[in-house]
Design a protein around this motif. Structure first.
Motif, short mmCIF file in Angstrom:
data_model
loop_
_atom_site.label_atom_id
_atom_site.label_comp_id
_atom_site.label_asym_id
_atom_site.label_seq_id
_atom_site.Cartn_x
_atom_site.Cartn_y
_atom_site.Cartn_z
N LEU A 58 -24.68 55.06 18.09
CA LEU A 58 -24.50 56.50 18.41
C LEU A 58 -23.05 56.89 17.81
CD1 LEU A 58 -25.51 59.17 19.51
CD2 LEU A 58 -24.69 58.12 21.74
N GLU A 59 -22.06 55.78 18.02
CA GLU A 59 -20.63 56.08 17.68
C GLU A 59 -20.60 56.25 16.24
OE1 GLU A 59 -18.18 52.06 17.41
OE2 GLU A 59 -20.17 51.34 18.26
N PHE A 60 -21.57 55.73 15.31
CA PHE A 60 -21.28 55.97 13.92
C PHE A 60 -21.68 57.40 13.45
CE2 PHE A 60 -22.16 51.55 14.73
CZ PHE A 60 -21.06 51.01 14.34
N ALA A 61 -22.24 58.33 14.30
CA ALA A 61 -22.62 59.74 13.87
C ALA A 61 -21.45 60.51 14.27
CB ALA A 61 -23.92 59.90 14.11
N LEU A 110 -24.78 52.69 8.14
CA LEU A 110 -23.76 53.27 8.94
C LEU A 110 -22.48 52.69 9.22
CD1 LEU A 110 -26.28 55.20 11.46
CD2 LEU A 110 -25.10 56.23 9.58
N ARG A 111 -22.41 51.21 9.70
CA ARG A 111 -21.35 50.63 9.54
C ARG A 111 -20.42 50.52 8.53
NH1 ARG A 111 -25.08 47.43 13.05
NH2 ARG A 111 -24.32 47.58 15.28
N TRP A 112 -20.92 50.42 7.30
CA TRP A 112 -20.27 50.30 6.23
C TRP A 112 -19.72 51.62 5.70
CZ3 TRP A 112 -20.09 53.07 1.45
CH2 TRP A 112 -19.55 52.35 0.42
N HIS A 123 -16.61 51.82 8.41
CA HIS A 123 -15.43 50.81 7.80
C HIS A 123 -14.69 51.25 6.83
CE1 HIS A 123 -13.69 46.90 7.43
NE2 HIS A 123 -13.87 46.87 6.13
N ARG A 124 -15.35 52.30 6.01
CA ARG A 124 -14.39 53.00 5.07
C ARG A 124 -13.86 54.15 5.32
NH1 ARG A 124 -17.49 49.00 3.64
NH2 ARG A 124 -17.21 47.55 2.01
#
Length: 201
Positions: A125-128, A94-96, A99-100
């Motif tokens: 949670l911030e990644f969805a 999710l972070r990857w 980042h893109r």
């Protein structure tokens, strides 16, 4: 499909980001045993399981009249211990994407509040961008279709990746024209997923 072309990824939750298959198979077997039905080792269960709890119990030989109570018992068991956890690589994945500047969505039959709690507990949670819980297989396909048809999202079918672990859902997603990735660490066996002919397993 290259990351340069991908604009959005839609993930299922269970068996894709959330390591629940083995635990839920055990709970399913507990219910089967209570009804005097044959229980299944995980590989056998992965050949049996359907896209919904109702269909799974039907495939296990339950009468339609017994399925609501069997499902209630199963859900009660899933609320107890042991509890599944997110896969170890969920964080990195999710972070990857974030980042893109690739937008991540989660669409699952799992209750939305439970997904949000697990993501928050793991600082994810911030990644969805959005979570849709309680989704039927048809709801998942409708979500994909809306992403590519609604101009607000600016996502074309060939810029969208769909990751699921259910063969029938992956087959249905072929109508959307997105890139379909089968997760072989979840609810369907590798052979079932291969037969669904996704773009990648």
């Amino acid at each position: 499909m290259s990351a340069m072309k991908t604009k959005a990824v839609v993930f299922d939750w269970d068996g894709v980001l959330y390591d629940s298959a083995a635990i839920y198979a055990s709970h399913f077997n507990t219910v089967l045993a209570r009804y005097g039905k044959t229980t299944y080792a995980l590989p056998e269960w992965q050949e049996l399981v359907g896209p919904t709890a109702e269909e799974s119990f039907r495939r296990a030989g339950f009468e339609d009249t017994d399925i609501p109570e069997a499902k209630r018992q199963f859900i009660t068991l899933t609320r107890g211990a042991p509890r599944p956890t997110v896969f170890k690589d969920t964080h990195d994945m999710l972070r990857w994407l974030k980042h893109r500047d690739i937008t991540a969505y989660i669409v699952s039959a799992h209750p939305m509040i439970d997904i949000a709690i697990e993501l928050a507990k793991n600082d994810l949670l911030e990644f969805a961008a959005a979570i849709q819980g309680g989704a039927s297989p048809q709801d998942k396909i409708a979500f994909l279709q809306n992403l590519v048809r609604d101009g607000r999202y600016s996502v074309k079918a060939d810029e969208l990746v769909f990751v699921d672990d259910m063969d029938t859902v992956l087959e249905a997603a072929s109508s959307v024209g997105c890139y379909r990735v089968a997760s072989a660490r979840g609810y369907c066996s590798y052979e079932r997923l291969r037969r669904a002919r996704p773009d990648q397993v």
